[in-house]
Design an enzyme around this catalytic site. Structure first.
Site, short mmCIF file in Angstrom:
data_model
loop_
_atom_site.label_atom_id
_atom_site.label_comp_id
_atom_site.label_asym_id
_atom_site.label_seq_id
_atom_site.Cartn_x
_atom_site.Cartn_y
_atom_site.Cartn_z
N ASP A 31 0.93 -1.36 -0.04
CA ASP A 31 0.05 -0.07 0.09
C ASP A 31 0.76 1.29 0.15
OD1 ASP A 31 -2.32 1.59 -0.02
OD2 ASP A 31 -2.86 1.17 2.26
N HIS A 48 2.71 3.25 -9.08
CA HIS A 48 2.76 1.82 -9.19
C HIS A 48 3.85 1.32 -9.81
CE1 HIS A 48 -1.58 1.97 -7.73
NE2 HIS A 48 -1.79 2.69 -8.72
N LEU A 142 11.22 -19.97 -4.99
CA LEU A 142 10.27 -19.13 -4.30
C LEU A 142 8.81 -19.24 -4.84
CD1 LEU A 142 9.89 -16.55 -2.20
CD2 LEU A 142 10.41 -15.17 -4.33
C1 FPP Z 1 -1.97 0.13 -3.48
O1 FPP Z 1 -1.59 1.49 -3.32
C2 FPP Z 1 -1.24 -0.55 -4.32
C3 FPP Z 1 -2.05 -1.30 -5.48
C4 FPP Z 1 -3.48 -1.13 -5.49
C5 FPP Z 1 -1.42 -1.83 -6.49
C6 FPP Z 1 -0.15 -2.40 -6.01
C7 FPP Z 1 0.48 -3.14 -7.24
C8 FPP Z 1 1.74 -2.88 -7.56
C9 FPP Z 1 2.66 -2.56 -6.49
C10 FPP Z 1 2.08 -3.23 -8.84
C11 FPP Z 1 2.74 -4.72 -9.06
C12 FPP Z 1 1.57 -5.46 -9.54
C13 FPP Z 1 1.66 -6.63 -10.12
C14 FPP Z 1 0.68 -6.98 -11.20
C15 FPP Z 1 3.12 -7.35 -10.23
P1 FPP Z 1 -2.53 2.77 -3.50
O2 FPP Z 1 -2.76 2.92 -4.95
O3 FPP Z 1 -3.71 2.39 -2.83
O4 FPP Z 1 -1.86 3.92 -2.85
P2 FPP Z 1 -2.51 5.13 -1.91
O5 FPP Z 1 -3.17 4.23 -0.62
O6 FPP Z 1 -1.45 5.84 -1.37
O7 FPP Z 1 -3.38 5.72 -3.03
#
Ligand code: FPP
Length: 249
Positions: A31, A48, A142
Site C-alpha cells: 500500500d 505503481h 520461491l
Molecule cells: C496500493 O497503493 C497498491 C495497489 C492497489 C497496487 C499494487 C500494485 C503494484 C505494486 C504493482 C505490482 C503489480 C503486479 C501486477 C505485479 P494505493 O494506490 O492504494 O496507494 P495510496 O493508498 O497511497 O493511494
C-alpha cells in the site's frame, strides 16, 4: 546467473545475518503507491511502476532471507472501483511484468501462481498469466502467489459454492476441508502479513488464511519499503511468541 546470486549472497550475508526463524509464507499488502507518487510529484501510474520495481527487489531479498512463499496483493476485487485509467494502468503493469520479467523469474527459480478470478481480465492478459504459471510450475526456489482480482470474501463465497456443487454433506465440512477449497488450496497459511503505508486493516486480504498470521505494519510507503526494512519485519516476526490460542509454558 548462479554466480550473480552467489556473489550477492556473500556480500549481503555480512550485512544481514541469517534469521533464526524466518517465516515460510509472507503476505504483503503493497500500500501507499499513490501517496508516494504525490509526495514525489509523480503520477499514480509512476507510483505503481515504482512499486513494481520494489517488488523486484523484494523477490530477491525474499530468496536471500529464506522466505519460501510470498503472496502479494496486486489488485483487489474492490480496486475495480478506481478510475478506468488507473485500472488500465495496473492491467498494463501486470502484462508488462510478464512480458519483461518472466525469463528472469524463471531463471531464478520463481514459481508464479495466481489467486483470485482471472475471468474478468482481458483474454490476452489471462492467457499470459496462464502461460507464466505453466512455464514456471516446476520451479521451487520461491513461490510467488499474485493476488490479482482477489478478495477474501469473494474467495470464501467461491469456496462455499464449490463445496455445495460437490454435494459435500454438512457433517463433513471442516475448516481443513474449506481450506482446500480456497484459491490457496495447497499453500500453508501465511505466517507474516506486512502492510505498508500505516493503515491498520486487512482490506479483504487472505482473511480466511490469516487467522493466526502475525502482522507487521509500517508507515513506509510501498516503493520505499527497502531491504533493511524487510529484514526488520522478518526479524520482528522471528522474535514473536506464536501461541495459536494456546499457551507456551
Ligand atoms: C496500493 O497503493 C497498491 C495497489 C492497489 C497496487 C499494487 C500494485 C503494484 C505494486 C504493482 C505490482 C503489480 C503486479 C501486477 C505485479 P494505493 O494506490 O492504494 O496507494 P495510496 O493508498 O497511497 O493511494
Amino acid at each position: 546467473m548462479a554466480e550473480l546470486v552467489q556473489t550477492e549472497n556473500s556480500v549481503e550475508q555480512k550485512e544481514y545475518p541469517p534469521l533464526e526463524n524466518p517465516p515460510y509464507h509472507v503476505g504483503i499488502i503493497m500500500d501507499g503507491n499513490g501517496r508516494w507518487a504525490k509526495q514525489n510529484g509523480k503520477s499514480r501510474f509512476e507510483g505503481h511502476k515504482a512499486g513494481t520495481e520494489n517488488l523486484r527487489r523484494t523477490l530477491k531479498s525474499s530468496v536471500e532471507f529464506g522466505v519460501k512463499m510470498l503472496t502479494i496483493y496486486a489488485f483487489s476485487t474492490e480496486n475495480w472501483k478506481r478510475p478506468p485509467f488507473e485500472i488500465m494502468g495496473l492491467m498494463k503493469i501486470l502484462e508488462n511484468v510478464i512480458d519483461t520479467e518472466l525469463e528472469e523469474l524463471n531463471k531464478n527459480g520463481v514459481q508464479l501462481r495466481h489467486i483470485g478470478q482471472l475471468e474478468r481480465l482481458k483474454p490476452i492478459i489471462r492467457n499470459k498469466v496462464l502461460y507464466a504459471i505453466d512455464k514456471t510450475k516446476h520451479n521451487d526456489r520461491l513461490i510467488l502467489n499474485v493476488a490479482f482480482n482477489y478478495g477474501g470474501r469473494d474467495e470464501i463465497v467461491h469456496a462455499v459454492k464449490r463445496v455445495i456443487a460437490d454435494n459435500i454433506p454438512p457433517d463433513e465440512i471442516t475448516a481443513d476441508l474449506l481450506s482446500h477449497y480456497m484459491y490457496t488450496a495447497d499453500c500453508p497459511d501465511p505466517d507474516l502479513i506486512i502492510r505498508t503505508s500505516g493503515e491498520f486493516r486487512t482490506s479483504n486480504f487472505l482473511i480466511w488464511q490469516a487467522a493466526y498470521a502475525e502482522y507487521y505494519i509500517t508507515p513506509t510507503y510501498w516503493p520505499d519499503f527497502d531491504k533493511a526494512e524487510y529484514y526488520k519485519a522478518l526479524q520482528t516476526f522471528s522474535r514473536r511468541d506464536r501461541r495459536y490460542g494456546g499457551r507456551n509454558e
